[in-house]
Design an enzyme around this catalytic site. Sequence first.
Site, PDB file in Angstrom:
ATOM      1  CD1 TRP A   1      -2.575   1.733   0.500  1.00 39.67           C
ATOM      2  CD2 TRP A   1      -2.005   1.869   2.657  1.00 39.67           C
ATOM      3  NE1 TRP A   1      -3.271   2.783   1.052  1.00 39.67           N
ATOM      4  CE2 TRP A   1      -2.934   2.876   2.373  1.00 39.67           C
ATOM      5  CE3 TRP A   1      -1.496   1.737   3.946  1.00 39.67           C
ATOM      6  CZ2 TRP A   1      -3.376   3.778   3.342  1.00 39.67           C
ATOM      7  CZ3 TRP A   1      -1.932   2.618   4.912  1.00 39.67           C
ATOM      8  CH2 TRP A   1      -2.865   3.630   4.612  1.00 39.67           C
TER       9      TRP A   1
ATOM     10  CG  ASP B   1      -1.949  -2.993   7.606  1.00 41.51           C
ATOM     11  OD1 ASP B   1      -2.969  -2.804   8.308  1.00 41.51           O
ATOM     12  OD2 ASP B   1      -1.595  -2.208   6.704  1.00 41.51           O
TER      13      ASP B   1
ATOM     14  CB  ALA C   1      -6.547  -2.677   6.543  1.00 42.03           C
TER      15      ALA C   1
ATOM     16  CE  LYS D   1     -10.869   0.450   2.490  1.00 45.10           C
ATOM     17  NZ  LYS D   1      -9.839   1.123   3.292  1.00 45.10           N
TER      18      LYS D   1
END
Length: 382
Positions: free
Chosen positions: A114, A195, A197, A230
């Site tokens: 990212w 991570d 997410a 999200k």
Amino acid sequence: MAKYRADPFKQKVDLGVGVYRDLSGNTPILDCVRRAEKEVLAAQTTKSYVGAAGREEFNSAMEELVLGPAHATRRDRRARTLQTPGGCGALRVGAELIKAAAPNAVVHLSDPTWGNHAPLLGGCGLKLERYPYYDPATHELRFEAMLQRLQAASAGDAVLIHACCHNPAGADLDLAQWQAVAELLERRRLVPFLDLAYQGFGSSLDQDAAAVRMVVERVPEALIAVSFSKNLGLYRERVGGLIVISENAARADAVQSHMQHIARSIYSMPPDHGAAIAAKIFAEPPLRREWIQELDAMRTRIQDMRTLLAKRLQEVTGDEAFDFIRTQHGMFSLLGVSREAVERLREKHHIYMTSDSRMNLAGIMPDNVSYVAEAFAAERAI
């Protein structure tokens, strides 16, 4: 984003912005969030600070959601959690914690990763290096090359790994590969920085956290950056947290103190509103069930669009070169075309994506999928 908004073409397609969209093209407020927010506001008696650590019931529920209710790290009091302004806040606090504990440590990032990982982690002065992960041209994981590169990392270095739904590749490690990575991290005394997410956007809440749970059982120390942008749709509320696993309870207490000190020096206190909504949803079974149903619907919608786009591309091209779109997970995939092709898609076809050809599959709709497929087919070989 500015070019897309200014484009008057009626069939323009936005595959760039990294937010979920429903079949109407909206990024909706979940019904469970609306209900929880109403209850939170009705019960609220103050707007005073919540403290640098954030909301305690949110932190506890987040730990349970990520690690599971009976994980050994929780049972042994080795886990400590800090509420942060989104996953970005968690990544930065984690980076600052690494810098304070081991200023010469290197953080290894996947190639690709990212776009905001490097500035968030490198901005505090940490040295960053890349390990091979995914080949956009072949759409395959570079797993052996990944292991070879990490094998050469120095003890005490940190390795940032996407826990699920890799952004931008969409290609995740399978369980056997995760086990091999966990063994390497343990043997080489590397610190995983996971991570998370997109928990729930890949397979399910538990399946998407399975690798995290397995890895942190194997290693003495780990960091987990969590985001609810999200899976709860709380983008602008900035809801996230940093879970840190330490070798023992005493060190975990020291880490908690350091995390709060770092938070105070960056943003002082985390925002409370979104965390209060999330905590309400996690705590009340009817709201939690409704959330899981809505999350399942979002995940299914994205997977349906993956399948539909891959099918239409096969029909248009006569081959299975784009079948990787169907088999990957989460909102993103890399189309694997040049920057020039991305520019042509924008200029000639009004299809917008990031310059590395990352596409957000939530921008695919039943009424634009044929247009997108035909444009991809037209530009891929030029």
